[in-house]
Write an enzyme that holds these catalytic residues in place. Structure first.
Site, PDB file in Angstrom:
ATOM      1  N   LYS A  54     -31.762 -17.623-145.206  1.00 39.03           N
ATOM      2  CA  LYS A  54     -30.443 -17.283-144.885  1.00 39.03           C
ATOM      3  C   LYS A  54     -30.372 -17.787-143.508  1.00 39.03           C
ATOM      4  O   LYS A  54     -29.399 -17.713-143.073  1.00 39.03           O
ATOM      5  CB  LYS A  54     -31.133 -15.543-144.592  1.00 39.03           C
ATOM      6  CG  LYS A  54     -31.038 -14.536-145.882  1.00 39.03           C
ATOM      7  CD  LYS A  54     -29.923 -15.138-146.932  1.00 39.03           C
ATOM      8  CE  LYS A  54     -29.771 -13.767-148.043  1.00 39.03           C
ATOM      9  NZ  LYS A  54     -28.490 -13.582-148.097  1.00 39.03           N
ATOM     10  N   SER A 308     -38.426 -17.290-151.453  1.00 43.16           N
ATOM     11  CA  SER A 308     -37.324 -17.121-150.783  1.00 43.16           C
ATOM     12  C   SER A 308     -37.631 -16.950-149.120  1.00 43.16           C
ATOM     13  O   SER A 308     -36.857 -16.373-148.255  1.00 43.16           O
ATOM     14  CB  SER A 308     -36.060 -17.144-151.015  1.00 43.16           C
ATOM     15  OG  SER A 308     -36.309 -15.303-151.450  1.00 43.16           O
TER      16      SER A 308
END
Length: 507
Positions: A54, A308
């Protein structure tokens, strides 16, 4: 809002993300490769400074803000990973950042945002409530909103993951698997990969209880899900982004959905090969890769999955460990009726032909027969549960396969202890409780004073929402009043009085 494909490539190639992010390695997964008969690679976005990809999108968006936008300050809504990315980017760029986070956000994530310099406002139990509050504050204080996924600059920042894969890999993968929630990572990666090398297949992977992309692809337009599962909280989004959906539908080869058990098994797979622990959302891609190989009999290919993120509470690992063996198809759960007599357990074990029993729950309830809750290790994942069931039924055992029963796996396995024949008019409900102080008392204050609670099971799994099983003594004529009360309470619930495991062991 919309950007053309060539514009996205330009944005990705020029994104200055490495002022805040790092280029993450691509690790071989030798154990998984050998087991699956393919070369498996894992892109390690869990090694970013905030342990999630992110930071790429957040920084790329914020570095391109005008002086006026920076001076006004930024605001974002997030339950964790995006919040940390915005806070880190703001600190590097000297921007004042406010992050609205749900009250249910684990403390470790809240403290991480504060240490990075972000101002945290806790509001609501869900991401949507936090998002609405952030939008309100944005308008009230004239702040600049940093969207977690539905923004071209955010999408381009996430696309740099694909740029690293194609420019640094010795050989291009045959397929890439990407986790998807709101769609920022999948949009950015898929547009870049398909522009540079259309031969490479790109698959999005969703948790089956928050599969908003699959729902949208099925009908050709964005769909808002009525309910969203929260186990993989990093992708618990009820509707795919507008811009992300436009980009994704033009650039992917398909979407794969996976179960909670399959996600848990993938977390263990990643640990076995890298000695790192990922969050549930971070393991989605590996779970989807495994499912793709199994369902399509894929062999001798190079397959890459994006890990992720790794922002997970330590106390969630207990729950994950319990579910791993089922997700890997190495364990099955059954309810089996055996004679209530000396030696019956030994005969039952003999009937299993040397298979290991992983769990055996039993309490005396009847002079003639006993009903046991049993976990059985599968020697070969491909043999399936069907063979065990047939083996036992051939020897006259009455068998129910509970391996896919969520209530059995979360609650009943911890509650086997006999029936309560004196309890009348019992109705069974499954609840999702926000993990915040006072949530349980808020529930009991009204419910317990009006209807007797005859059964209750709660176990903390370290997630934003706890799972509760409750039995209430309710006459049929009162059901409307109960539903009205539960609706006002605002906790997610389902009546499951017809659940098979409950009927076998507790009703």
């Amino acid at each position: 809002m919309k950007a053309m494909k060539t514009d996205y490539i330009r944005r990705i190639l020029s994104a200055p993300v490495y002022d805040a992010a790092v280029e993450t390695p691509i690790d071989n997964a030798p154990f998984l490769s050998e087991r699956l008969g393919n070369r498996i690679l894992i892109k390690r976005e869990d090694l970013q400074p905030v342990h999630s990809f992110k930071i790429r999108g957040a920084y790329n968006k914020m570095v391109q803000l005008t002086a006026n936008e920076r001076n006004r300050g930024v605001i974002a809504a997030s339950a964790g990973n995006h919040a940390q990315g915005v806070a880190l980017a703001a600190g590097k760029l000297g921007i004042d950042a406010t992050i609205v986070m749900p009250v249910t956000t684990p403390g470790i994530k809240v403290e991480s945002v504060k240490k990075l310099g972000g101002r945290v406002i806790l509001h609501g139990d869900t991401f949507n409530e936090a998002y609405n509050k952030a939008a309100e504050l944005m308008a009230e204080k004239d702040l600049t909103f940093i969207h977690p996924y539905d923004d071209p600059d955010v999408i381009a920042g996430q696309g740099t993951v694909a740029m690293e894969i194609l420019s640094r890999s010795a050989e291009s993968p045959d397929a890439v698997f990407v986790p998807v929630g709101g769609g920022g990572l999948l949009a950015g990666m898929s547009v870049y990969i398909k522009f540079l090398n259309p031969r490479i297949k790109v698959f999005g992977v969703e948790a089956e209880d928050s599969a908003c992309l699959k729902a949208a692809l099925d009908v050709g337009e964005r769909v808002k899900l009525d309910e969203v599962g929260i186990f993989a909280d990093g992708v618990a989004v009820n509707m795919i982004g507008e811009e992300t959906f436009r980009v994704i539908r033009e650039n992917i080869d398909g979407v794969i959905t996976v179960t909670t058990d399959e996600i848990c098994a993938a977390i263990k797979d990643i640990y076995d090969d890298t000695r790192s622990i990922t969050e549930p959302a971070g393991a989605l891609a590996v779970a989807g890769l495994k499912k793709y190989v199994d369902e399509n009999s894929v062999e001798n290919k190079t397959l890459l999955a994006v890990n992720s993120g790794a922002n997970i509470n330590f106390d969630r690992l207990r729950h994950i460990s319990e579910r791993t063996e089922i997700g890997e198809k190495r364990e099955a759960i059954f309810a089996v009726e055996i004679p209530e007599e000396p030696g019956s357990f030994k005969r039952f074990c003999t009937a299993l032909k040397k298979r290991n029993i992983t769990e055996f729950n039993y309490r005396y309830a009847d002079k003639r027969k006993a009903l046991v809750f049993v976990g059985i290790q599968l020697e070969n994942p491909r043999e399936g549960r069907k063979l065990i069931r047939e083996t036992l039924e051939e020897q006259n055992y009455v068998v129910d396969d509970l391996s896919d029963d969520e209530i059995a796996k979360i609650h009943i396995r911890h509650m086997v202890g006999g029936r309560a024949p004196e309890v009348e008019n019992e109705k069974l409900f499954s609840f999702a409780f926000p993990e915040r102080p006072g949530a349980l008392m808020n529930f009991l204050n009204g419910l317990g004073q009006n209807w007797n609670i005859s059964l209750f099971h709660y176990r903390n799994h370290g997630a934003a929402y706890g799972r509760v099983l409750a039995g209430l003594q309710v006459d049929d004529s009162e059901m409307k009043d109960v539903r009205n009360y539960l609706s006002r309470l605002g906790y997610g619930y389902r009546e499951i009085s017809d659940n098979r495991a409950y009927s076998l062991f507790l009703k």
